[in-house]
Design an enzyme around this catalytic site. Structure first.
Site, PDB file in Angstrom:
ATOM      1  N   ASP A  16       2.819   8.595   0.076  1.00  0.00           N
ATOM      2  CA  ASP A  16       4.143   8.840  -0.487  1.00  0.00           C
ATOM      3  C   ASP A  16       5.048   7.763   0.082  1.00  0.00           C
ATOM      4  O   ASP A  16       5.070   7.531   1.292  1.00  0.00           O
ATOM      5  CB  ASP A  16       4.687  10.229  -0.154  1.00  0.00           C
ATOM      6  CG  ASP A  16       5.853  10.559  -1.083  1.00  0.00           C
ATOM      7  OD1 ASP A  16       5.611  10.745  -2.292  1.00  0.00           O
ATOM      8  OD2 ASP A  16       7.010  10.588  -0.615  1.00  0.00           O
ATOM      9  N   SER A  17       5.734   7.090  -0.800  1.00  0.00           N
ATOM     10  CA  SER A  17       6.455   5.912  -0.351  1.00  0.00           C
ATOM     11  C   SER A  17       7.779   5.782  -1.089  1.00  0.00           C
ATOM     12  O   SER A  17       8.071   6.542  -2.013  1.00  0.00           O
ATOM     13  CB  SER A  17       5.595   4.676  -0.571  1.00  0.00           C
ATOM     14  OG  SER A  17       4.961   4.728  -1.822  1.00  0.00           O
TER      15      SER A  17
ATOM     16  N   PRO B 232      -0.876   3.161 -10.776  1.00  0.00           N
ATOM     17  CA  PRO B 232      -1.884   2.092 -10.769  1.00  0.00           C
ATOM     18  C   PRO B 232      -1.590   0.985  -9.754  1.00  0.00           C
ATOM     19  O   PRO B 232      -2.526   0.455  -9.122  1.00  0.00           O
ATOM     20  CB  PRO B 232      -1.839   1.526 -12.195  1.00  0.00           C
ATOM     21  CG  PRO B 232      -1.069   2.501 -13.010  1.00  0.00           C
ATOM     22  CD  PRO B 232      -0.227   3.314 -12.083  1.00  0.00           C
TER      23      PRO B 232
ATOM     24  N   PHE C 238       4.605  -4.234  -7.640  1.00  0.00           N
ATOM     25  CA  PHE C 238       5.014  -3.173  -8.566  1.00  0.00           C
ATOM     26  C   PHE C 238       6.342  -2.591  -8.084  1.00  0.00           C
ATOM     27  O   PHE C 238       6.884  -2.997  -7.044  1.00  0.00           O
ATOM     28  CB  PHE C 238       3.928  -2.086  -8.658  1.00  0.00           C
ATOM     29  CG  PHE C 238       3.689  -1.326  -7.367  1.00  0.00           C
ATOM     30  CD1 PHE C 238       2.923  -1.877  -6.354  1.00  0.00           C
ATOM     31  CD2 PHE C 238       4.243  -0.064  -7.163  1.00  0.00           C
ATOM     32  CE1 PHE C 238       2.700  -1.183  -5.165  1.00  0.00           C
ATOM     33  CE2 PHE C 238       4.026   0.639  -5.983  1.00  0.00           C
ATOM     34  CZ  PHE C 238       3.256   0.072  -4.980  1.00  0.00           C
TER      35      PHE C 238
ATOM     36  N   LYS D 102       1.639  -9.884   1.216  1.00  0.00           N
ATOM     37  CA  LYS D 102       2.308  -8.573   1.281  1.00  0.00           C
ATOM     38  C   LYS D 102       1.481  -7.612   2.153  1.00  0.00           C
ATOM     39  O   LYS D 102       2.029  -6.905   2.998  1.00  0.00           O
ATOM     40  CB  LYS D 102       2.508  -7.992  -0.131  1.00  0.00           C
ATOM     41  CG  LYS D 102       3.184  -6.619  -0.107  1.00  0.00           C
ATOM     42  CD  LYS D 102       3.371  -5.988  -1.472  1.00  0.00           C
ATOM     43  CE  LYS D 102       3.903  -4.561  -1.321  1.00  0.00           C
ATOM     44  NZ  LYS D 102       3.950  -3.792  -2.572  1.00  0.00           N
TER      45      LYS D 102
ATOM     46  N   LYS E  79      -0.028   1.227  -6.859  1.00  0.00           N
ATOM     47  CA  LYS E  79      -0.348   1.762  -5.544  1.00  0.00           C
ATOM     48  C   LYS E  79      -1.860   1.909  -5.374  1.00  0.00           C
ATOM     49  O   LYS E  79      -2.417   1.571  -4.321  1.00  0.00           O
ATOM     50  CB  LYS E  79       0.280   3.164  -5.485  1.00  0.00           C
ATOM     51  CG  LYS E  79       0.971   3.496  -4.235  1.00  0.00           C
ATOM     52  CD  LYS E  79       1.158   4.980  -4.258  1.00  0.00           C
ATOM     53  CE  LYS E  79       2.587   5.362  -4.189  1.00  0.00           C
ATOM     54  NZ  LYS E  79       2.732   6.831  -4.068  1.00  0.00           N
TER      55      LYS E  79
HETATM   56  P1  ITT Z   1       1.758   8.993  -6.781  1.00  0.00           P
HETATM   57  O1  ITT Z   1       2.666  10.103  -6.299  1.00  0.00           O
HETATM   58  O2  ITT Z   1       0.864   9.424  -7.888  1.00  0.00           O
HETATM   59  O3  ITT Z   1       1.028   8.331  -5.664  1.00  0.00           O
HETATM   60  P2  ITT Z   1       4.260   7.726  -7.455  1.00  0.00           P
HETATM   61  O4  ITT Z   1       4.609   6.429  -8.086  1.00  0.00           O
HETATM   62  O5  ITT Z   1       4.840   8.973  -8.078  1.00  0.00           O
HETATM   63  O6  ITT Z   1       2.672   7.825  -7.405  1.00  0.00           O
HETATM   64  P3  ITT Z   1       5.824   8.112  -5.061  1.00  0.00           P
HETATM   65  O7  ITT Z   1       6.286   9.467  -5.415  1.00  0.00           O
HETATM   66  O8  ITT Z   1       5.382   7.855  -3.656  1.00  0.00           O
HETATM   67  O9  ITT Z   1       4.584   7.652  -5.934  1.00  0.00           O
HETATM   68  O10 ITT Z   1       6.936   7.091  -5.512  1.00  0.00           O
HETATM   69  C1  ITT Z   1       7.316   6.023  -4.752  1.00  0.00           C
HETATM   70  C2  ITT Z   1       7.908   4.953  -5.631  1.00  0.00           C
HETATM   71  O11 ITT Z   1       8.451   3.958  -4.748  1.00  0.00           O
HETATM   72  C3  ITT Z   1       6.853   4.282  -6.460  1.00  0.00           C
HETATM   73  O12 ITT Z   1       6.843   4.755  -7.779  1.00  0.00           O
HETATM   74  C4  ITT Z   1       7.203   2.812  -6.382  1.00  0.00           C
HETATM   75  O13 ITT Z   1       7.860   2.356  -7.484  1.00  0.00           O
HETATM   76  C5  ITT Z   1       8.104   2.688  -5.168  1.00  0.00           C
HETATM   77  N1  ITT Z   1       7.285   2.000  -4.186  1.00  0.00           N
HETATM   78  C6  ITT Z   1       6.458   2.518  -3.249  1.00  0.00           C
HETATM   79  N2  ITT Z   1       5.802   1.567  -2.590  1.00  0.00           N
HETATM   80  C7  ITT Z   1       6.198   0.396  -3.135  1.00  0.00           C
HETATM   81  C8  ITT Z   1       5.863  -0.944  -2.904  1.00  0.00           C
HETATM   82  O14 ITT Z   1       4.945  -1.294  -2.018  1.00  0.00           O
HETATM   83  N3  ITT Z   1       6.479  -1.870  -3.632  1.00  0.00           N
HETATM   84  C9  ITT Z   1       7.382  -1.546  -4.552  1.00  0.00           C
HETATM   85  N4  ITT Z   1       7.747  -0.311  -4.853  1.00  0.00           N
HETATM   86  C10 ITT Z   1       7.156   0.667  -4.145  1.00  0.00           C
END
Ligand code: ITT
Length: 201
Positions: free
Chosen positions: A75-76, A18, A160, A183, A20
Site C-alpha cells: 500500500d503506497s 499493473p 506509473f 528508481k 506496481k
Molecule cells: P493495489 O491496491 O491493487 O495494490 P492501487 O493502485 O489501488 O493498487 P494503492 O491503494 O496503494 O494501490 O494506491 C497507491 C497509489 O499511489 C497508486 O495507485 C499509485 O498511483 C501511487 N503510487 C504508489 N507508488 C507509486 C510509485 O512508485 N510511483 C508513482 N505513483 C505511485
C-alpha cells in the site's frame, strides 16, 4: 513459528495495479514463483484503514486467506507536506474519474491544491508499506519512504502514477524520467523491500 520464506516458493502478489505489479516482480528478482491476485481471480478488498501499513496488512491478509498461499501486498502513496500529507492513503482515489483512474488528472489536482495553499513548500514523500501474510496465520509488515520535491509540469513517461511530478532529493530527474533500475535503487518500495528481505529471506 519461524517466519522465513524459501526461495522458489509460490507467492501471491496481491495487487491489481499493473505498474506496481511490475515493480514488485522486479524487486523480488525472480526468486519466487509469483502469481498475481488478478490471475487467481481474487476480489479486491476495500481499503478502509487510515494508514499505509493498515491497508497493506488488510490486502495481504485477504489474498492469503482467499488463496491459501503466502501473499505479499503493497500500500503506497504520495504525501505532500503543503497539503498536510494528502493525498496519502487516498492517492489512488485522487485519480478516480467517471472513466476510470487518470493520473494526469490526479497530478493536476495536486498542483492546483498546492497552489491554493499559497505555500512555497514543494516537499513530498513517497511511502510504501509491504505486508506478507500467511493463510489464516502471521503477518509481517514494513514501511519505506523516499523524500523529494514536486515539479510542475511533470516530466517523463517511465514508471506509473505520480512518478512524473516527483523528483527525489539529490537527483536532477523525476521518477518518470529515471531508468527503472535507478528508481529501484532508491525508491520507497525498494527501501521497504530491503527491510522485508532482512526480516524474511
Ligand atoms: P493495489 O491496491 O491493487 O495494490 P492501487 O493502485 O489501488 O493498487 P494503492 O491503494 O496503494 O494501490 O494506491 C497507491 C497509489 O499511489 C497508486 O495507485 C499509485 O498511483 C501511487 N503510487 C504508489 N507508488 C507509486 C510509485 O512508485 N510511483 C508513482 N505513483 C505511485
Amino acid at each position: 513459528m519461524v517466519l522465513k520464506l524459501e526461495f522458489g516458493a509460490i507467492l501471491v502478489s496481491a495487487t491489481h495495479n499493473p505498474g506496481k505489479a511490475k515493480e514488485i516482480a522486479e524487486l523480488l528478482d525472480g526468486k519466487f514463483e509469483v502469481v498475481t491476485a488478478g490471475a487467481l481471480g481474487l476480489p479486491e478488498p476495500e481499503e478502509v484503514e487510515q494508514t499505509f501499513v493498515g491497508n497493506a496488512v488488510l490486502k495481504a491478509r485477504a489474498a492469503a486467506d482467499a488463496s491459501g498461499k503466502v501473499a505479499i501486498a503493497d500500500d503506497s502513496g504520495l504525501s505532500v507536506m503543503a497539503l498536510g500529507g494528502d493525498p496519502g492513503v487516498l492517492s489512488a482515489r485522487w485519480a478516480e474519474t467517471a472513466g476510470g483512474r487518470d493520473f494526469d488528472y490526479a497530478m493536476d489536482r495536486v498542483e492546483k491544491a498546492v497552489i491554493k495553499t499559497g505555500l512555497a513548500d514543494r516537499s513530498a514523500r513517497f511511502h510504501s508499506a509491504l505486508a506478507v501474510a500467511w493463510p489464516h496465520g502471521a503477518v509481517v509488515a514494513v514501511e519505506g519512504t523516499v523524500d523529494g520535491m514536486l515539479v510542475f509540469p511533470g516530466r517523463g513517461t517511465n514508471g506509473f502514477g505520480y512518478d512524473p511530478i516527483f523528483q527525489p532529493l539529490g537527483y536532477g530527474q523525476t521518477f518518470g524520467e529515471m531508468d527503472p533500475m535507478a528508481k529501484h535503487a532508491i525508491s520507497h518500495r525498494a527501501v521497504a523491500f530491503e527491510k522485508l528481505k532482512a526480516a524474511l529471506f
